[in-house]
Design a protein around this motif. Structure first.
Motif, PDB file in Angstrom:
ATOM      1  N   GLU A 202     -16.249  11.282  37.700  1.00  0.00           N
ATOM      2  CA  GLU A 202     -15.595  10.881  36.446  1.00  0.00           C
ATOM      3  C   GLU A 202     -16.595  10.841  35.292  1.00  0.00           C
ATOM      4  N   ALA A 203     -17.711  11.542  35.479  1.00  0.00           N
ATOM      5  CA  ALA A 203     -18.811  11.457  34.507  1.00  0.00           C
ATOM      6  C   ALA A 203     -18.355  11.687  33.060  1.00  0.00           C
ATOM      7  N   TYR A 204     -17.475  12.640  32.844  1.00  0.00           N
ATOM      8  CA  TYR A 204     -17.016  12.926  31.481  1.00  0.00           C
ATOM      9  C   TYR A 204     -16.367  11.679  30.851  1.00  0.00           C
ATOM     10  N   GLY A 205     -15.755  10.845  31.677  1.00  0.00           N
ATOM     11  CA  GLY A 205     -15.070   9.640  31.200  1.00  0.00           C
ATOM     12  C   GLY A 205     -16.013   8.579  30.653  1.00  0.00           C
ATOM     13  N   ALA A 206     -17.320   8.736  30.880  1.00  0.00           N
ATOM     14  CA  ALA A 206     -18.289   7.763  30.339  1.00  0.00           C
ATOM     15  C   ALA A 206     -18.281   7.781  28.816  1.00  0.00           C
ATOM     16  N   ASN A 207     -17.802   8.858  28.236  1.00  0.00           N
ATOM     17  CA  ASN A 207     -17.760   8.967  26.772  1.00  0.00           C
ATOM     18  C   ASN A 207     -16.505   8.289  26.218  1.00  0.00           C
ATOM     19  N   CYS A 208     -16.583   6.957  26.153  1.00  0.00           N
ATOM     20  CA  CYS A 208     -15.508   6.130  25.592  1.00  0.00           C
ATOM     21  C   CYS A 208     -15.964   5.642  24.225  1.00  0.00           C
ATOM     22  N   ILE A 209     -15.051   5.209  23.376  1.00  0.00           N
ATOM     23  CA  ILE A 209     -15.475   4.577  22.127  1.00  0.00           C
ATOM     24  C   ILE A 209     -14.830   3.207  21.946  1.00  0.00           C
ATOM     25  N   TRP A 210     -15.645   2.296  21.458  1.00  0.00           N
ATOM     26  CA  TRP A 210     -15.186   0.940  21.110  1.00  0.00           C
ATOM     27  C   TRP A 210     -14.835   0.952  19.626  1.00  0.00           C
ATOM     28  N   VAL A 211     -13.616   0.534  19.304  1.00  0.00           N
ATOM     29  CA  VAL A 211     -13.238   0.433  17.892  1.00  0.00           C
ATOM     30  C   VAL A 211     -12.545  -0.916  17.676  1.00  0.00           C
ATOM     31  N   ASN A 212     -13.300  -1.854  17.163  1.00  0.00           N
ATOM     32  CA  ASN A 212     -12.763  -3.172  16.821  1.00  0.00           C
ATOM     33  C   ASN A 212     -12.047  -3.867  17.977  1.00  0.00           C
ATOM     34  N   GLY A 213     -12.690  -3.876  19.121  1.00  0.00           N
ATOM     35  CA  GLY A 213     -12.161  -4.609  20.270  1.00  0.00           C
ATOM     36  C   GLY A 213     -11.341  -3.782  21.228  1.00  0.00           C
ATOM     37  N   THR A 214     -10.905  -2.621  20.766  1.00  0.00           N
ATOM     38  CA  THR A 214     -10.162  -1.712  21.646  1.00  0.00           C
ATOM     39  C   THR A 214     -11.107  -0.613  22.118  1.00  0.00           C
ATOM     40  N   GLU A 242      -8.846  19.786  25.691  1.00  0.00           N
ATOM     41  CA  GLU A 242      -9.268  21.019  25.000  1.00  0.00           C
ATOM     42  C   GLU A 242     -10.686  20.911  24.447  1.00  0.00           C
ATOM     43  N   TYR A 243     -11.082  19.686  24.083  1.00  0.00           N
ATOM     44  CA  TYR A 243     -12.431  19.462  23.548  1.00  0.00           C
ATOM     45  C   TYR A 243     -13.465  19.471  24.662  1.00  0.00           C
ATOM     46  N   ARG A 244     -13.029  18.995  25.823  1.00  0.00           N
ATOM     47  CA  ARG A 244     -13.904  18.992  26.992  1.00  0.00           C
ATOM     48  C   ARG A 244     -14.376  20.418  27.323  1.00  0.00           C
ATOM     49  N   LYS A 245     -13.516  21.388  27.080  1.00  0.00           N
ATOM     50  CA  LYS A 245     -13.861  22.784  27.388  1.00  0.00           C
ATOM     51  C   LYS A 245     -15.046  23.287  26.578  1.00  0.00           C
ATOM     52  N   VAL A 246     -15.303  22.631  25.451  1.00  0.00           N
ATOM     53  CA  VAL A 246     -16.470  23.001  24.637  1.00  0.00           C
ATOM     54  C   VAL A 246     -17.434  21.808  24.518  1.00  0.00           C
ATOM     55  N   ASP A 247     -17.532  21.051  25.608  1.00  0.00           N
ATOM     56  CA  ASP A 247     -18.507  19.959  25.724  1.00  0.00           C
ATOM     57  C   ASP A 247     -18.292  18.807  24.741  1.00  0.00           C
ATOM     58  N   GLY A 248     -17.108  18.690  24.185  1.00  0.00           N
ATOM     59  CA  GLY A 248     -16.856  17.613  23.221  1.00  0.00           C
ATOM     60  C   GLY A 248     -16.052  16.488  23.854  1.00  0.00           C
ATOM     61  N   GLY A 249     -16.144  15.317  23.258  1.00  0.00           N
ATOM     62  CA  GLY A 249     -15.393  14.183  23.778  1.00  0.00           C
ATOM     63  C   GLY A 249     -15.022  13.208  22.677  1.00  0.00           C
ATOM     64  N   LEU A 250     -14.618  12.011  23.094  1.00  0.00           N
ATOM     65  CA  LEU A 250     -14.091  11.023  22.157  1.00  0.00           C
ATOM     66  C   LEU A 250     -15.085  10.636  21.062  1.00  0.00           C
ATOM     67  N   SER A 251     -16.345  10.422  21.422  1.00  0.00           N
ATOM     68  CA  SER A 251     -17.269   9.942  20.394  1.00  0.00           C
ATOM     69  C   SER A 251     -17.586  11.046  19.385  1.00  0.00           C
ATOM     70  N   CYS A 252     -17.742  12.281  19.871  1.00  0.00           N
ATOM     71  CA  CYS A 252     -18.126  13.386  18.964  1.00  0.00           C
ATOM     72  C   CYS A 252     -17.088  13.641  17.893  1.00  0.00           C
ATOM     73  N   LEU A 253     -15.844  13.261  18.156  1.00  0.00           N
ATOM     74  CA  LEU A 253     -14.753  13.606  17.250  1.00  0.00           C
ATOM     75  C   LEU A 253     -14.619  12.690  16.035  1.00  0.00           C
ATOM     76  N   SER A 254     -15.494  11.695  15.908  1.00  0.00           N
ATOM     77  CA  SER A 254     -15.370  10.842  14.719  1.00  0.00           C
ATOM     78  C   SER A 254     -16.688  10.211  14.310  1.00  0.00           C
ATOM     79  N   LEU A 255     -16.718   9.824  13.033  1.00  0.00           N
ATOM     80  CA  LEU A 255     -17.785   8.983  12.494  1.00  0.00           C
ATOM     81  C   LEU A 255     -17.128   7.640  12.253  1.00  0.00           C
ATOM     82  N   ARG A 256     -17.683   6.587  12.824  1.00  0.00           N
ATOM     83  CA  ARG A 256     -17.072   5.252  12.732  1.00  0.00           C
ATOM     84  C   ARG A 256     -18.051   4.313  12.031  1.00  0.00           C
ATOM     85  N   PHE A 257     -17.589   3.632  11.012  1.00  0.00           N
ATOM     86  CA  PHE A 257     -18.508   2.749  10.274  1.00  0.00           C
ATOM     87  C   PHE A 257     -17.760   1.687   9.478  1.00  0.00           C
TER      88      PHE A 257
END
Ligand code: CIR
Length: 257
Positions: A202-214, A242-257
């Protein structure tokens, strides 16, 4: 930490030509990628952030991965110098957007010969771990840490051996909790955190993002999802196939600040 803004960029049809280390997964299907992107946007909206949606840039196949050309901290923004040639020009596309939120004094740059991809940067409070990778070099890290220190923040280097980006394999979900997979499970840098060990399958699943408690978790990683829920987080699941196919995941898809 609390985020108020998120920046995302729609994928273009050229996403199918994005850089990939896993051609055996096939090319991303544009229509599905767009649907998944809407789902991602809606998940973010549920976390109480204001979402800025940028239009697709066909000339840059990987430009939906907005995390790489900029790093945004609570003190200012750093426009990076992306290490892949086909992506380097993305820095010029993201800069004017970042400047909507920060004045001149609070926008800094990584310059050649330094290179750095935002995917190699993991924020833990005021400390930033920076992966030294095929994309991020020693000089890029030196400049990055110098900028951080000018703002009273700090950084440290983490050498990578296996993964593309630091956050491919390790992600901080606040409250001292860190999801670790593969080469990061035993790295001394992360010994002080409460480590949630992600199994190899499940290694790909390690790429999770925390956004304000969720915590937003990728679809299809049940062990990761349960571990995060058991820690007491509210979770949202988004398919990123579809993003996984090009090495992308949840964190890469946004800038959070
Ligand atoms: C690339 O190789 O640059 C893209 N295909 C994937 C970028 C993923 N970004 C990230 O992990 N931060």
């Amino acid at each position: 930490t609390k985020f108020s803004h998120v920046i995302i960029r729609r994928p273009g049809k050229s996403l199918c030509n994005g850089i990939t280390s896993a051609p055996e997964l096939g090319q991303p299907i544009y229509e599905r990628a767009i649907e998944e992107h809407y789902d991602y946007e809606h998940a973010l909206e549920q976390c109480g952030v204001d979402v800025t949606v940028l239009p697709a840039l066909e000339e840059y196949p990987d430009s939906c991965f907005v995390e790489d050309p900029a790093v945004i901290t609570r003190c200012g923004a750093i426009i990076t110098n992306p290490g892949a040639d086909s992506r380097n020009g993305e820095k010029n596309e993201i800069e004017p957007v970042v400047r909507r939120f920060f004045d001149d004094e609070h926008v800094k740059h990584i310059v050649s010969p330094g290179t750095l991809d935002g995917g190699d940067v993991m924020m833990v409070g005021d400390h930033f771990y920076v992966g030294r990778s095929a994309r991020t070099n020693e000089e890029g890290i030196r400049q990055f840490i110098e900028i951080l220190e000018g703002w009273g923040l700090e950084g440290s280097e983490v050498p990578l051996e296996e993964v593309l980006h630091l956050k491919t394999g390790v992600n901080y979900i606040e409250d001292n909790n860190m999801l670790v997979s593969g080469e990061f499970i035993d790295k001394p840098d992360f010994a002080k955190y409460n480590k949630i060990v992600v199994p190899e399958d499940e290694a790909y699943g390690a790429n999770c993002i925390w956004v304000n408690g969720t915590v937003i978790v990728a679809e299809g990683y049940p062990t990761v999802l349960k571990a995060v829920q058991d820690l007491g987080y509210k979770t949202l699941v988004v398919d990123t196939s579809e993003y996984r196919k090009v090495d992308g995941g949840l964190s890469c898809l946004s800038l959070r600040f």
